[in-house]
Design a protein around this motif. Sequence first.
Motif, PDB file in Angstrom:
ATOM      1  N   GLU A  65      63.277  41.567  14.307  1.00 41.96           N
ATOM      2  CA  GLU A  65      61.913  41.672  13.937  1.00 41.96           C
ATOM      3  C   GLU A  65      60.943  41.518  15.250  1.00 41.96           C
ATOM      4  N   ASN A  66      61.019  40.495  15.677  1.00 39.93           N
ATOM      5  CA  ASN A  66      60.200  40.172  16.878  1.00 39.93           C
ATOM      6  C   ASN A  66      60.181  41.018  17.776  1.00 39.93           C
ATOM      7  N   PHE A  67      61.485  41.555  18.034  1.00 31.84           N
ATOM      8  CA  PHE A  67      61.297  42.745  19.156  1.00 31.84           C
ATOM      9  C   PHE A  67      60.657  44.099  18.663  1.00 31.84           C
ATOM     10  N   TRP A  68      60.654  44.269  17.365  1.00 34.99           N
ATOM     11  CA  TRP A  68      60.224  45.514  16.816  1.00 34.99           C
ATOM     12  C   TRP A  68      58.624  45.344  16.642  1.00 34.99           C
ATOM     13  N   LEU A  69      58.276  44.226  16.296  1.00 37.28           N
ATOM     14  CA  LEU A  69      56.585  43.984  16.038  1.00 37.28           C
ATOM     15  C   LEU A  69      56.259  43.995  17.491  1.00 37.28           C
ATOM     16  N   GLU A  70      56.735  43.329  18.653  1.00 34.64           N
ATOM     17  CA  GLU A  70      56.279  43.486  20.052  1.00 34.64           C
ATOM     18  C   GLU A  70      56.180  45.195  20.399  1.00 34.64           C
ATOM     19  N   LYS A  71      57.189  45.806  20.103  1.00 29.34           N
ATOM     20  CA  LYS A  71      57.354  47.396  20.499  1.00 29.34           C
ATOM     21  C   LYS A  71      56.325  47.987  19.737  1.00 29.34           C
ATOM     22  N   PHE A  72      55.978  47.756  18.512  1.00 29.96           N
ATOM     23  CA  PHE A  72      55.050  48.513  17.683  1.00 29.96           C
ATOM     24  C   PHE A  72      53.567  48.273  18.126  1.00 29.96           C
ATOM     25  N   ASP A  73      53.356  47.104  18.464  1.00 28.17           N
ATOM     26  CA  ASP A  73      52.098  46.380  19.011  1.00 28.17           C
ATOM     27  C   ASP A  73      51.842  47.120  20.295  1.00 28.17           C
ATOM     28  N   THR A  74      52.750  47.224  21.088  1.00 31.14           N
ATOM     29  CA  THR A  74      52.434  47.789  22.303  1.00 31.14           C
ATOM     30  C   THR A  74      52.269  49.348  22.110  1.00 31.14           C
ATOM     31  N   ASN A  75      52.945  49.993  21.350  1.00 36.77           N
ATOM     32  CA  ASN A  75      52.606  51.463  21.042  1.00 36.77           C
ATOM     33  C   ASN A  75      51.255  51.810  20.682  1.00 36.77           C
ATOM     34  N   ILE A  76      50.796  50.665  19.509  1.00 40.37           N
ATOM     35  CA  ILE A  76      49.651  51.080  18.936  1.00 40.37           C
ATOM     36  C   ILE A  76      48.594  50.650  19.861  1.00 40.37           C
ATOM     37  N   ASN A  77      48.704  49.763  20.767  1.00 37.10           N
ATOM     38  CA  ASN A  77      47.539  49.336  21.726  1.00 37.10           C
ATOM     39  C   ASN A  77      47.545  50.475  22.724  1.00 37.10           C
ATOM     40  N   ARG A  78      48.637  50.985  23.266  1.00 39.41           N
ATOM     41  CA  ARG A  78      48.794  51.950  24.207  1.00 39.41           C
ATOM     42  C   ARG A  78      48.021  53.164  23.803  1.00 39.41           C
ATOM     43  N   ASP A  79      48.101  53.656  22.297  1.00 36.82           N
ATOM     44  CA  ASP A  79      47.645  54.838  21.752  1.00 36.82           C
ATOM     45  C   ASP A  79      46.126  54.338  21.717  1.00 36.82           C
ATOM     46  N   HIS A  80      45.476  53.403  21.302  1.00 35.48           N
ATOM     47  CA  HIS A  80      43.844  53.046  21.479  1.00 35.48           C
ATOM     48  C   HIS A  80      43.586  53.098  22.575  1.00 35.48           C
ATOM     49  N   GLN A  81      44.069  52.668  23.821  1.00 39.30           N
ATOM     50  CA  GLN A  81      43.470  52.771  24.944  1.00 39.30           C
ATOM     51  C   GLN A  81      43.749  54.126  25.630  1.00 39.30           C
ATOM     52  N   ASN A  82      44.576  55.038  25.205  1.00 38.35           N
ATOM     53  CA  ASN A  82      44.406  56.218  25.923  1.00 38.35           C
ATOM     54  C   ASN A  82      43.496  57.095  25.084  1.00 38.35           C
ATOM     55  N   THR A  83      43.392  56.858  23.605  1.00 41.24           N
ATOM     56  CA  THR A  83      42.420  57.520  23.182  1.00 41.24           C
ATOM     57  C   THR A  83      41.105  57.294  23.655  1.00 41.24           C
ATOM     58  N   ASN A  84      40.728  55.955  23.769  1.00 34.17           N
ATOM     59  CA  ASN A  84      39.385  55.443  24.216  1.00 34.17           C
ATOM     60  C   ASN A  84      39.297  56.276  25.697  1.00 34.17           C
ATOM     61  N   LYS A  85      40.278  56.394  26.641  1.00 32.16           N
ATOM     62  CA  LYS A  85      40.025  56.721  28.011  1.00 32.16           C
ATOM     63  C   LYS A  85      39.806  58.066  27.903  1.00 32.16           C
ATOM     64  N   LEU A  86      40.274  59.042  26.887  1.00 27.53           N
ATOM     65  CA  LEU A  86      40.160  60.263  26.780  1.00 27.53           C
ATOM     66  C   LEU A  86      38.753  60.709  26.424  1.00 27.53           C
ATOM     67  N   LYS A  87      38.251  59.837  25.358  1.00 28.93           N
ATOM     68  CA  LYS A  87      36.835  59.810  24.818  1.00 28.93           C
ATOM     69  C   LYS A  87      35.920  59.494  26.068  1.00 28.93           C
ATOM     70  N   LEU A  88      36.262  58.612  26.826  1.00 27.70           N
ATOM     71  CA  LEU A  88      35.253  58.531  28.120  1.00 27.70           C
ATOM     72  C   LEU A  88      35.357  59.612  28.995  1.00 27.70           C
ATOM     73  N   LEU A  89      36.195  60.589  28.909  1.00 25.76           N
ATOM     74  CA  LEU A  89      36.386  61.831  29.862  1.00 25.76           C
ATOM     75  C   LEU A  89      35.634  62.920  28.937  1.00 25.76           C
ATOM     76  N   ASP A  90      35.163  62.707  27.739  1.00 29.52           N
ATOM     77  CA  ASP A  90      34.469  63.564  27.000  1.00 29.52           C
ATOM     78  C   ASP A  90      35.415  64.585  26.120  1.00 29.52           C
ATOM     79  N   TRP A  91      36.722  64.108  25.932  1.00 32.94           N
ATOM     80  CA  TRP A  91      37.663  64.837  25.034  1.00 32.94           C
ATOM     81  C   TRP A  91      37.365  64.244  23.727  1.00 32.94           C
ATOM     82  N   ARG A  92      37.587  65.218  22.806  1.00 31.40           N
ATOM     83  CA  ARG A  92      37.767  64.659  21.541  1.00 31.40           C
ATOM     84  C   ARG A  92      39.153  64.642  21.073  1.00 31.40           C
TER      85      ARG A  92
END
Length: 142
Positions: A85-112
């Motif tokens: 469970e600890n491995f998977w929690l860390e893996k999923f948290d990393t995925n979610i954080n990466r998704d948020h970061q990529n979304t924010n970077k795209l929005k800063l570049l004026d992408w929807r």
Amino acid sequence: MCTDIVTPEQRSRMMSRVKGKNTKPEMIVRSLCHQMGLRFRLHRRDLPGTPDLVFPKYNLCIFVHGCFWHRHIGCKYASMPKSRENFWLEKFDTNINRDHQNTNKLKLLDWRVDVIWECETKDTNQVKEKILRLTNTKPNKY
């Protein structure tokens, strides 16, 4: 704690075969967009997160996310593995954080940016409606 029914080597081999591109849900979305007459680019590596579909005309990036890997909240496909469970929690948290970061970077570049979830692809009419809303286009004879 529940033990896995396959050996760690077998599990590793199975997990290494999970695709990141051209998945069944992604192919469904791509097919629908093509039927609707929409033109898009695939996996643009020059954009943060390498979006699955990019619609330059609409300044729109769409990610087709697997419910399990990207933790679709409230979805039955976003189950939690019983072992490591600890491995998977860390893996999923990393995925979610990466998704948020990529979304924010795209929005800063004026992408929807939007996400079509794996479970949503089970209802193609729902996906078509969502794509029509996102591209602000009128339905054609698809």
